[in-house]
Design an enzyme around this catalytic site. Sequence first.
Site, PDB file in Angstrom:
ATOM      1  CG  HIS A 183      -2.190   0.002  -2.368  1.00  0.00           C
ATOM      2  ND1 HIS A 183      -3.088  -0.250  -1.315  1.00  0.00           N
ATOM      3  CD2 HIS A 183      -2.533   1.156  -3.225  1.00  0.00           C
ATOM      4  CE1 HIS A 183      -3.884   0.779  -1.339  1.00  0.00           C
ATOM      5  NE2 HIS A 183      -3.666   1.609  -2.315  1.00  0.00           N
ATOM      6  CG  HIS A 191      -6.446   6.465  -4.037  1.00  0.00           C
ATOM      7  ND1 HIS A 191      -5.137   6.398  -4.184  1.00  0.00           N
ATOM      8  CD2 HIS A 191      -6.979   7.498  -4.655  1.00  0.00           C
ATOM      9  CE1 HIS A 191      -4.740   7.332  -4.941  1.00  0.00           C
ATOM     10  NE2 HIS A 191      -5.836   7.784  -5.248  1.00  0.00           N
TER      11      HIS A 191
END
Length: 323
Positions: free
Chosen positions: A10, A175
């Site tokens: 991320h 997620h």
Amino acid sequence: MTIAIVIGTHGWAAEQLLKTAEMLLGEQENVGWIDFVPGENAETLIEKYNAQLAKLDTTKGVLFLVDTWGGSPFNAASRIVVDKEHYEVIAGVNIPMLVETLMARDDDPSFDELVALAVETGREGVKALKAKPVEKAAPAPAAAAPKAAPTPAKPMGPNDYMVIGLARIDDRLIHGQVATRWTKETNVSRIIVVSDEVAADTVRKTLLTQVAPPGVTAHVVDVAKMIRVYNNPKYAGERVMLLFTNPTDVERLVEGGVKITSVNVGGMAFRQGKTQVNNAVSVDEKDIEAFKKLNARGIELEVRKVSTDPKLKMMDLISKIDK
């Protein structure tokens, strides 16, 4: 050539992880990385991964090192490796794991040996300087529950349905944000992905059921089955999270009698034919029509990626299109 490594995280951490490792080891070959930024989804990440793979020598295999289990970088990589030999995904990448794995590659280990080493060194690299081991008390044996007498069937009342802790539109589905923040804050025991398309995709369905956080089960069903499940008294009182990829499926579910009072819009990625209304949500005419129908039913439509974000009204964002 060595086993290829692709780092996925991320934000922009992947490139920095590689730079840190190269500061210790020198420049590395046959290594790629991808970032993941707001507005992207699993399809975008798969394209990014494939672009990296095209630059690498994958003859001996590919090892994806990602940040979190069940996060979008993990989910996208899982869809790539699922039917390929000597392709693997390891979650929890850190500097010790990356450095040791890069060094071990030069000794030409087998693919399985490198995977095992990456997992082991990643775990061993996490230590506290001063902390002492904490002994856990053994749990007391559970008392046997008395057998309940069978109850006669009765018409379903308002408390005989599952409790929808959160209904969320997010085309990334399960997620990082869902598996961590939303699951804990809504206190759900099940995550149910509601989508005809995803339910028909065996590979994607299997992967989604494997990425639920500890203590939570994940399921993938089509819209018709979700209506049947909702009306099954077996699940009465159970708190669940419903995940959708689009508002049309939400409207179909509500039309089928499922009581939803609020819908959180967490992410709808931009693609051709859609208009971006903020940095995480893009819509087309079909989406807008479904949102209008939900709004007409008095259902709250609020936009937030995480619970701490300020609530934005979806209909206000739509009203600004073409203004």
